[in-house]
Design an enzyme around this catalytic site. Structure first.
Site, PDB file in Angstrom:
ATOM      1  N   ASP A 184     -84.653  28.379  26.204  1.00 26.74           N
ATOM      2  CA  ASP A 184     -83.818  27.498  26.842  1.00 26.74           C
ATOM      3  C   ASP A 184     -83.739  26.216  26.121  1.00 26.74           C
ATOM      4  O   ASP A 184     -84.755  25.550  25.746  1.00 26.74           O
ATOM      5  CB  ASP A 184     -84.665  26.969  28.316  1.00 26.74           C
ATOM      6  N   TYR A 231     -89.116  24.692  33.245  1.00 26.52           N
ATOM      7  CA  TYR A 231     -88.178  24.343  34.537  1.00 26.52           C
ATOM      8  C   TYR A 231     -88.609  24.927  35.549  1.00 26.52           C
ATOM      9  O   TYR A 231     -88.545  25.923  35.714  1.00 26.52           O
ATOM     10  CB  TYR A 231     -86.848  24.337  33.906  1.00 26.52           C
TER      11      TYR A 231
END
Length: 388
Positions: free
Chosen positions: A174, A102
């Protein structure tokens, strides 16, 4: 009732409730106080200490969903990520991360960690050899993200936990794109699970929050720095998040179903060059995804054929919103180049396989026929004879 044997819908609905002892209400009461009695009490509560009644209760729901001992709620996904990483690294330490991350996490690593004297390495790929070659004597953390944002690449969690455990390295994931509904990394030996709770946990595009789940020992280390960094969440938003999570399992399963159908439809369209979705049989990580996921998520990405202006295409969509973020009940679409990965240079995006023709599609819970109809009219509006 043995809480260890509860189904996921029951956990989402009931675990982590604050009991309304005064009026016996069906839902958790909201405690808005920022000041609590400190003398003669079992717990000295303070919002920045992550232990108000609503904060503490929701942490229990997060923990049980991820099969961990403890959970904490943060002000954002990045607050959860940055705090957790810093809790296990100090000057002279080293962290290993995959090449595809990300954009916010990537930017935090490259822009901030060196200020603390912390080193990092990005792997060349996702194989065991790639991770082993990146590990150094001072490596203390391996951080992964699977499925990855935005190319939906899958990392072998069992492999990661195995090589880390042998070397005394802490593993973090994540788990936002999968959510606890589709993936429980604890089952594969991952130490710490991190979420942008803004996404599937919140699910309605009206909450900004983060979450972490871990063993009590690891959570104590996270809390010790979290109270100093101050990334706590207001109790009103905590209360809204607990309400939203009651329907998370139902929502996510609807997202999964729609995304798989949309991926198959887009894959056949003449103006789509490639679709990235682990639920497709031709996805390079499909077998691995089947092994470690219970569903393939509501997220996918696709590339338009050369010559199509992605912004012009998105502006023609009427039902699907051109919007930041993801995982709301409504379908949204964006260009990673201009949003989630805008902080990366063009070279860095190219290295990750992200080009200007890539679009990330967060599939909502609408009727799939309506989503298809919206795509059809948008494709028709921008198509030219040379493209068809």
């Amino acid at each position: 009732m043995d809480s260890k044997n509860l189904g996921i819908n029951t956990i989402c609905t009931h675990v982590g409730e604050v009991k309304d002892e005064q009026f016996q209400g069906a839902i958790s009461p909201l405690y808005m106080s920022s000041s609590y009695q400190y003398d003669g009490v079992d717990v000295k509560r303070y919002p920045r200490y992550f232990n108000t009644p609503n904060q503490e209760a929701l942490g229990k729901k997060i923990a049980m969903l991820e099969k961990k001992e403890a959970g904490m709620i943060f002000g954002s996904g990045m607050a959860a990520t940055s705090t957790t990483i810093l809790a296990f690294l100090q000057k002279g330490d080293h962290i290993v991360l995959p090449k595809t991350l990300y954009g916010g996490t990537y930017n935090f690593v490259v822009e901030e960690l060196h200020k603390f004297g912390i080193e990092h390495s990005f792997t060349k790929g996702f194989s065991e050899e790639d991770f082993l070659s990146a590990i150094q004597e001072n490596t203390k953390v391996i951080f992964v993200e699977t499925p990855s944002n935005p190319l939906m690449l899958i990392t072998d969690l069992e492999m990661i936990s195995s090589i880390a455990r042998e070397r005394g390295i802490v593993t973090m994931i994540d788990n936002t794109f999968a959510s606890p509904v589709n993936q429980t990394p604890h089952d594969f030996g991952i130490d710490i699970c991190i979420h942008s709770a803004t996404k599937y946990m919140g699910g309605h595009s009206d909450i900004c929050a983060g979450a972490v789940a871990a063993s009590q020992e690891h959570m104590d280390k996270i809390w010790n720095i979290a109270k100093n960094l101050g990334g706590s969440l207001s109790d009103y938003t905590v209360w809204l998040l607990e309400r939203s999570m009651k329907t998370m399992a139902i929502r996510v399963k609807a997202h999964n179903k729609n995304a798989k159908k949309m991926a198959k439809w887009l894959q056949k369209h003449e103006l789509v060059q490639k679709v990235y979705y682990p639920g497709l049989k031709d996805h390079p990580d499909h077998d691995l995804a089947k092994k470690q996921m219970n569903g393939f998520t509501g997220m996918l990405s696709f590339e338009l054929v050369a010559g199509i202006d992605t912004n012009a295409f998105m502006k023609k969509l009427k039902l699907i919103k051109q919007s930041m973020s993801l995982a709301g009940v409504e379908s949204t679409i964006l260009s990673p180049t201009h949003t989630s990965h805008a902080l990366l240079s063009a070279e860095e995006r190219a290295h990750q396989g992200i080009n200007d023709g890539l679009l990330r599609f967060s599939v909502g819970i609408e009727n799939k026929e309506d989503l298809i109809a919206d795509f059809k009219q948008a494709f028709a509006a921008i198509a030219t004879p040379e493209l068809v």
